[in-house]
Design a protein around this motif. Structure first.
Motif, PDB file in Angstrom:
ATOM      1  N   TYR A 189       0.845  -1.203   0.000  1.00  0.00           N
ATOM      2  CA  TYR A 189       0.000   0.000   0.000  1.00  0.00           C
ATOM      3  C   TYR A 189       0.881   1.253   0.000  1.00  0.00           C
ATOM      4  O   TYR A 189       0.650   2.188  -0.776  1.00  0.00           O
ATOM      5  N   ILE A 190       1.891   1.278   0.850  1.00  0.00           N
ATOM      6  CA  ILE A 190       2.777   2.442   0.953  1.00  0.00           C
ATOM      7  C   ILE A 190       3.477   2.702  -0.373  1.00  0.00           C
ATOM      8  O   ILE A 190       3.565   3.846  -0.839  1.00  0.00           O
ATOM      9  N   SER A 191       3.966   1.631  -1.020  1.00  0.00           N
ATOM     10  CA  SER A 191       4.679   1.764  -2.290  1.00  0.00           C
ATOM     11  C   SER A 191       3.770   2.295  -3.396  1.00  0.00           C
ATOM     12  O   SER A 191       4.124   3.235  -4.116  1.00  0.00           O
ATOM     13  N   GLU A 192       2.577   1.700  -3.534  1.00  0.00           N
ATOM     14  CA  GLU A 192       1.674   2.123  -4.595  1.00  0.00           C
ATOM     15  C   GLU A 192       1.121   3.516  -4.329  1.00  0.00           C
ATOM     16  O   GLU A 192       0.892   4.296  -5.257  1.00  0.00           O
ATOM     17  N   SER A 193       0.909   3.839  -3.072  1.00  0.00           N
ATOM     18  CA  SER A 193       0.430   5.169  -2.727  1.00  0.00           C
ATOM     19  C   SER A 193       1.472   6.220  -3.081  1.00  0.00           C
ATOM     20  O   SER A 193       1.142   7.301  -3.581  1.00  0.00           O
ATOM     21  N   ALA A 194       2.744   5.906  -2.850  1.00  0.00           N
ATOM     22  CA  ALA A 194       3.825   6.833  -3.191  1.00  0.00           C
ATOM     23  C   ALA A 194       3.921   7.046  -4.700  1.00  0.00           C
ATOM     24  O   ALA A 194       4.358   8.107  -5.158  1.00  0.00           O
ATOM     25  N   ASP A 195       3.504   6.023  -5.462  1.00  0.00           N
ATOM     26  CA  ASP A 195       3.516   6.142  -6.924  1.00  0.00           C
ATOM     27  C   ASP A 195       2.303   6.890  -7.459  1.00  0.00           C
ATOM     28  O   ASP A 195       2.163   7.059  -8.679  1.00  0.00           O
ATOM     29  N   GLY A 196       1.405   7.304  -6.560  1.00  0.00           N
ATOM     30  CA  GLY A 196       0.255   8.104  -6.975  1.00  0.00           C
ATOM     31  C   GLY A 196      -0.956   7.320  -7.428  1.00  0.00           C
ATOM     32  O   GLY A 196      -1.878   7.893  -8.021  1.00  0.00           O
ATOM     33  N   ARG A 197      -0.996   6.009  -7.162  1.00  0.00           N
ATOM     34  CA  ARG A 197      -2.156   5.226  -7.573  1.00  0.00           C
ATOM     35  C   ARG A 197      -3.364   5.565  -6.711  1.00  0.00           C
ATOM     36  O   ARG A 197      -3.237   5.776  -5.506  1.00  0.00           O
ATOM     37  N   PRO A 198      -4.558   5.606  -7.306  1.00  0.00           N
ATOM     38  CA  PRO A 198      -5.771   5.881  -6.526  1.00  0.00           C
ATOM     39  C   PRO A 198      -5.995   4.791  -5.476  1.00  0.00           C
ATOM     40  O   PRO A 198      -5.640   3.624  -5.676  1.00  0.00           O
ATOM     41  N   GLU A 199      -6.600   5.161  -4.359  1.00  0.00           N
ATOM     42  CA  GLU A 199      -6.799   4.221  -3.267  1.00  0.00           C
ATOM     43  C   GLU A 199      -7.641   3.030  -3.684  1.00  0.00           C
ATOM     44  O   GLU A 199      -7.375   1.891  -3.282  1.00  0.00           O
ATOM     45  N   LYS A 200      -8.654   3.283  -4.521  1.00  0.00           N
ATOM     46  CA  LYS A 200      -9.519   2.196  -4.966  1.00  0.00           C
ATOM     47  C   LYS A 200      -8.718   1.150  -5.738  1.00  0.00           C
ATOM     48  O   LYS A 200      -8.902  -0.062  -5.565  1.00  0.00           O
TER      49      LYS A 200
ATOM     50  N   ILE B 253      -5.483   0.647  -5.447  1.00  0.00           N
ATOM     51  CA  ILE B 253      -4.563  -0.020  -4.511  1.00  0.00           C
ATOM     52  C   ILE B 253      -5.286  -1.137  -3.769  1.00  0.00           C
ATOM     53  O   ILE B 253      -4.768  -2.254  -3.630  1.00  0.00           O
ATOM     54  N   MET B 254      -6.489  -0.841  -3.297  1.00  0.00           N
ATOM     55  CA  MET B 254      -7.262  -1.844  -2.566  1.00  0.00           C
ATOM     56  C   MET B 254      -7.578  -3.045  -3.452  1.00  0.00           C
ATOM     57  O   MET B 254      -7.567  -4.193  -2.996  1.00  0.00           O
ATOM     58  N   ALA B 255      -7.854  -2.777  -4.737  1.00  0.00           N
ATOM     59  CA  ALA B 255      -8.114  -3.879  -5.675  1.00  0.00           C
ATOM     60  C   ALA B 255      -6.872  -4.755  -5.821  1.00  0.00           C
ATOM     61  O   ALA B 255      -6.969  -5.989  -5.865  1.00  0.00           O
ATOM     62  N   ASP B 256      -5.694  -4.110  -5.870  1.00  0.00           N
ATOM     63  CA  ASP B 256      -4.445  -4.873  -5.985  1.00  0.00           C
ATOM     64  C   ASP B 256      -4.194  -5.707  -4.724  1.00  0.00           C
ATOM     65  O   ASP B 256      -3.700  -6.840  -4.796  1.00  0.00           O
ATOM     66  N   LEU B 257      -4.530  -5.141  -3.559  1.00  0.00           N
ATOM     67  CA  LEU B 257      -4.306  -5.849  -2.299  1.00  0.00           C
ATOM     68  C   LEU B 257      -5.175  -7.093  -2.173  1.00  0.00           C
ATOM     69  O   LEU B 257      -4.881  -7.980  -1.370  1.00  0.00           O
ATOM     70  N   LYS B 258      -6.239  -7.149  -2.978  1.00  0.00           N
ATOM     71  CA  LYS B 258      -7.142  -8.290  -2.906  1.00  0.00           C
ATOM     72  C   LYS B 258      -6.969  -9.250  -4.082  1.00  0.00           C
ATOM     73  O   LYS B 258      -7.757 -10.181  -4.252  1.00  0.00           O
ATOM     74  N   LYS B 259      -5.888  -9.036  -4.869  1.00  0.00           N
ATOM     75  CA  LYS B 259      -5.568  -9.964  -5.953  1.00  0.00           C
ATOM     76  C   LYS B 259      -4.788 -11.150  -5.392  1.00  0.00           C
ATOM     77  O   LYS B 259      -3.847 -10.983  -4.620  1.00  0.00           O
ATOM     78  N   SER B 260      -5.151 -12.338  -5.817  1.00  0.00           N
ATOM     79  CA  SER B 260      -4.496 -13.550  -5.302  1.00  0.00           C
ATOM     80  C   SER B 260      -3.131 -13.759  -5.933  1.00  0.00           C
ATOM     81  O   SER B 260      -2.878 -13.368  -7.069  1.00  0.00           O
ATOM     82  N   GLY B 261      -2.272 -14.369  -5.167  1.00  0.00           N
ATOM     83  CA  GLY B 261      -0.945 -14.749  -5.636  1.00  0.00           C
ATOM     84  C   GLY B 261      -0.339 -15.718  -4.641  1.00  0.00           C
ATOM     85  O   GLY B 261      -0.874 -15.922  -3.549  1.00  0.00           O
ATOM     86  N   MET B 262       0.781 -16.325  -4.995  1.00  0.00           N
ATOM     87  CA  MET B 262       1.441 -17.255  -4.090  1.00  0.00           C
ATOM     88  C   MET B 262       2.217 -16.470  -3.025  1.00  0.00           C
ATOM     89  O   MET B 262       3.046 -15.615  -3.354  1.00  0.00           O
TER      90      MET B 262
ATOM     91  N   ALA C 169      -2.874 -10.159  -0.537  1.00  0.00           N
ATOM     92  CA  ALA C 169      -2.193  -9.487   0.562  1.00  0.00           C
ATOM     93  C   ALA C 169      -3.161  -9.247   1.718  1.00  0.00           C
ATOM     94  O   ALA C 169      -2.795  -9.352   2.891  1.00  0.00           O
ATOM     95  N   TYR C 170      -4.402  -8.943   1.375  1.00  0.00           N
ATOM     96  CA  TYR C 170      -5.421  -8.717   2.399  1.00  0.00           C
ATOM     97  C   TYR C 170      -5.699 -10.013   3.170  1.00  0.00           C
ATOM     98  O   TYR C 170      -5.767 -10.013   4.402  1.00  0.00           O
ATOM     99  N   ASP C 171      -5.834 -11.117   2.456  1.00  0.00           N
ATOM    100  CA  ASP C 171      -6.077 -12.408   3.109  1.00  0.00           C
ATOM    101  C   ASP C 171      -4.883 -12.818   3.976  1.00  0.00           C
ATOM    102  O   ASP C 171      -5.055 -13.413   5.044  1.00  0.00           O
ATOM    103  N   SER C 172      -3.678 -12.497   3.497  1.00  0.00           N
ATOM    104  CA  SER C 172      -2.479 -12.802   4.280  1.00  0.00           C
ATOM    105  C   SER C 172      -2.481 -12.005   5.582  1.00  0.00           C
ATOM    106  O   SER C 172      -2.120 -12.529   6.653  1.00  0.00           O
ATOM    107  N   LEU C 173      -2.916 -10.739   5.504  1.00  0.00           N
ATOM    108  CA  LEU C 173      -3.012  -9.915   6.707  1.00  0.00           C
ATOM    109  C   LEU C 173      -4.017 -10.510   7.688  1.00  0.00           C
ATOM    110  O   LEU C 173      -3.740 -10.624   8.892  1.00  0.00           O
ATOM    111  N   LEU C 174      -5.181 -10.912   7.191  1.00  0.00           N
ATOM    112  CA  LEU C 174      -6.189 -11.549   8.044  1.00  0.00           C
ATOM    113  C   LEU C 174      -5.629 -12.811   8.695  1.00  0.00           C
ATOM    114  O   LEU C 174      -5.839 -13.065   9.886  1.00  0.00           O
ATOM    115  N   HIS C 175      -4.927 -13.593   7.891  1.00  0.00           N
ATOM    116  CA  HIS C 175      -4.359 -14.862   8.377  1.00  0.00           C
ATOM    117  C   HIS C 175      -3.404 -14.615   9.547  1.00  0.00           C
ATOM    118  O   HIS C 175      -3.498 -15.277  10.590  1.00  0.00           O
TER     119      HIS C 175
END
Length: 764
Positions: free
Chosen positions: A378-389, A391-400, A416-422
């Motif tokens: 979140y911090i990295s993408e926010s610094a790059d100027g990406r809209p919050e919406k 960023i949140m969509a990216d945080l909820k994309k699945s990956g290994m 990333a969001y699921d990992s945080l919950l975990h």
């Protein structure tokens, strides 16, 4: 006939002239060729001279080579000289030549430089092949011409880019450095330097670290086949890494053994028997996060970095924690640390299973929402100027992703969001053990796994509500103010009208009809009694006592501090309880003893000026210690005896905060104070059941498990077998009273009437 003769003469003259002309032309060609090669030689000499004088970059002289410094990891040791871990950029540590076995040297020479003892740093037999293939044809496959000394030169001074002349410049530089190395060092010293600098893969540099990493053994204990595996890696550290590619590594090992046979370092029978052995590793990774006491080492790092900036090497530059190979000696006892970590893991794994059904999903999601913006992504993408919406969509994309489980690290497909919950669902812990007589820190467990959870729950900056573990401070303040241990205090509920009608309550409703001595009130952890004792002691006096006992966190001047509402660090609480075990004197916790150079020269010493400061009278400390022993024998800490079978001399106090967010236990033995806390990182995530979430069920078992393991170690008998001094007859007389008695008169008991809530003002 005459004409024919003259004609023949003319023809001969013409032929002779042609021959002379051709000879002159050939001479010019030969001269041109000679001039060409002479020019090439002059250019080559000039080129070498330019490299020699440093036109293409610095070439170290003999004086510099005599003082070779390469990056060496700083090592952290326990008080009993066990390596806890290292700080490094490249994981490297050195070994003296006396510890390098002959079989390892033989494997190296047979494989990498069979004529090592015959040349002077440059092997002329293979040099011309390298010059033709490497320099003229710019072929990186030229190989074969680099001696061990040249390879050492390349390790010490890595190759640089020089556009089209890179290979030629680098090769010549290495030859010059190799020649100078041979003039400065003996052959044996060169082998030692080489083995201490060569990379072995997995970010490991030097044979000492390689032996520890791949075989968990010191260099002098390496067997011939193990030495062959490590030497075999040098050809291509990734390709022949035995952890990643065991089959390739075994084939390469057998090549090394064959070379040793070829050059008579092994007989054919020996080589054949060694080649028949399986490739077995004893791999251990001691990194920044692994090894003993990782949270302690991370805490220590900030202090060491500051120390390095303030202390200079002989050349005037500051010490570098990561490259100068310092040796750090601490007060940690490796055995106590190992037992603390083992007890923590054993209990927390079971406790987490019980906790799974207690987690409130809404609280979990609320906690996750508050922490999303602190995620690195979140911090990295926010610094790059990406809209919050977005960023949140990216945080909820699945990956290994790698995640922590009590069965071991796993890769799972999740966002990333699921990992945080975990990870938010995991209970954390902090444990600190110190010697109350000296303040020396003996064990430090800052959390359940430093790789995944870096937040340290021991350090001073980490504060959690302490619950009933604060009550002994209140009781000590009351005694210091003249309250007798046998003065009885009513547990009756009281509404304090000047505190917005605040009415403290007890966990057991049957306690309200009792009066308690100090010993009984503390053993039963009766809240209403603690508040009334605070009133007798005076809030300012209680806070002053806490300060003298080493508690520097914010302590609001309100009656609820008697119930442990302040947030205080583990380090402060353990320091405070040490006062009871140290005759009323406070010693600041210490953890460093000595810093030396890699060669053992002492640079600094610590802890000698850690003087004790009087916090309580000796009499008050002895009374408090006796009452805390009663807590373990008959009160809230009695599980140490009944459930865990501990017969040591023990005192201590449990603590549980509101909503069961924090569970505490601080245990005291004559020579060790052990504090433990358990809870989730976010207090909103907690046990719903008090019976499961109280300190006696969460924190106390870890201390018990540590003591059980210590009791089985005969080397620790001086700690586990120690006894508290007996109370003097005078002090024993001051405590000679029953723990409680009824607070109802004869008629109230006869007719079973209950006392109502008393309304009063709190006297500050």
């Amino acid at each position: 006939m005459k004409e024919s003769f003259f004609e023949l003469v003319e023809r001969c003259k013409a032929l002779l002239n042609r021959l002379i002309q051709q000879s002159l032309r050939h001479q010019r060609i030969i001269r041109s060729i000679l001039f060409f090669f002479a020019g090439l030689c002059i250019l080559a000499v000039l080129f070498v001279a330019m490299v020699w004088v440093g036109v293409f970059g610095h070439v170290p002289g003999r004086d510099e080579l005599r003082d070779i410094r390469h990056q060496v990891a700083t090592e952290v040791y326990s008080a009993d000289s066990v390596l806890l871990g290292r700080y490094y950029l490249q994981e490297r540590s050195t070994v003296p030549g006396s510890d390098i076995p002959k079989r390892l040297k033989n494997a190296l020479i047979a494989t990498e430089d069979a004529r090592f003892y015959q040349h002077s740093g440059i092997d002329t037999r293979s040099m011309f092949r390298v010059l033709i293939k490497g320099i003229f044809f710019q072929s990186e496959s030229a190989g074969g011409g680099s001696t061990l000394t040249q390879q050492l030169a390349k390790n010490l001074y890595p190759r640089q880019s020089h556009v089209m002349f890179s290979l030629a410049v680098n090769k010549i530089q290495e030859m010059i450095i190799a020649s100078r190395l041979e003039s400065v060092y003996s052959k044996e010293e060169i082998i030692v330097l080489y083995l201490n600098t060569i990379p072995f893969g997995d970010n490991v540099y030097g044979i000492k670290t390689a032996a520890e990493r791949f075989y968990s053994t010191p260099v002098n204990k390496l067997t011939t086949d193990q030495a062959a595996v490590l030497i075999g890696m040098l050809k291509a550290t990734h390709t022949y890494n035995p952890r990643l590619f065991p089959e390739r590594a075994k084939l390469r090992r057998d090549v090394v053994l064959a070379q040793m046979e070829k050059y008579d370092y092994l007989t054919k029978t020996e080589a054949d028997s060694l080649q028949a052995l399986p490739l077995k590793l004893r791999y251990q990774r001691i990194t920044h996060n692994s090894g003993l006491a990782p949270y302690f080492r991370e805490y220590l790092k900030a202090e060491l970095l500051a120390w390095c900036q303030d202390h200079k090497k002989p050349d005037g530059t500051p010490y570098n924690l990561y490259t100068d190979g310092l040796k750090i000696y601490t007060t940690i006892d490796s055995r106590l640390q190992r037992y603390a970590e083992a007890a923590m893991k054993a209990h927390m794994k079971v406790l987490q299973t019980r906790f799974a059904g207690q987690v409130d999903k809404r609280s979990l999601k609320s906690a996750a929402a508050s922490k999303l913006k602190s995620l690195p992504q979140y911090i990295s993408e926010s610094a790059d100027g990406r809209p919050e919406k977005a960023i949140m969509a990216d945080l909820k994309k699945s990956g290994m992703r790698k995640v922590f489980t009590w069965e071991g690290e796993r890769e799972m497909k999740m966002s990333a969001y699921d990992s945080l919950l975990h990870h938010l669902q995991f209970l954390q812990t902090g444990l600190l053990a110190t010697d109350p007589r000296t303040g020396a820190v003996k064990a430090w467990v800052g959390g359940i796994d430093h790789e995944f959870f870096q937040y340290d729950h021991v350090r001073e900056s980490t504060r959690r509500q302490v619950g009933s573990t604060f009550k002994p401070v209140v009781y000590a303040a009351a005694i210091e103010q003249g309250v007798s241990p046998c003065d009885y205090t009513s547990a009756r509920r009281t509404e304090y009208t000047n505190m917005e009608g605040w009415t403290p309550e007890n966990s057991n409703s049957e306690t309200y009809d009792q009066k308690y001595s100090m010993e009984g009130g503390l053993a039963g952890s009766v809240n209403t009694v603690s508040v009334k004792l605070l009133e007798k002691a005076g809030i300012p006096n209680a806070i002053a006592i806490a300060r003298r006992m080493g508690i520097h966190s914010d302590l609001p001047a309100v009656p609820s501090i008697a119930l442990g509402t302040p947030s205080i660090s583990m380090m402060e609480m353990v320091g405070a309880y040490s006062v009871f075990a140290n005759g009323g004197s406070y010693r600041k916790p210490v953890y460093l003893t000595t810093i030396t150079t890699n060669q053992g020269k002492r640079l600094d010493s610590f802890g000698k000026n850690n003087k004790s400061e009087r916090a309580l009278s000796k009499e008050t400390a002895e009374i408090m210690l006796h009452m805390l022993k009663r807590v373990v024998n008959e009160g809230t800490g009695s599980g140490l005896r009944s459930k865990y079978g501990l017969n040591n001399d023990l005192a201590g106090k449990t603590g549980t905060t509101q909503s069961n967010a924090d569970g505490w236990f601080i245990g005291i033995t004559p020579k060790l104070v052990i504090g433990c806390w358990v809870g989730a990182d976010d207090p909103a995530i907690h046990f719903r059941s008090t019976s499961m979430g109280q300190g006696s069920a969460t924190a106390l078992p870890i201390v018990a498990g540590m003591l059980q393991r210590m009791n089985k170690d005969p080397e620790l008998r001086a700690i586990t077998g120690a006894h508290f001094p007996a109370l003097s007859p005078e002090l024993a007389g001051k405590l000679d009273c029953s723990m409680s008695r009824s607070d109802r008169n004869f008629f109230q008991r006869l007719f079973k009437t209950k006392k109502g809530v008393k309304h009063t003002r709190f006297k500050k």
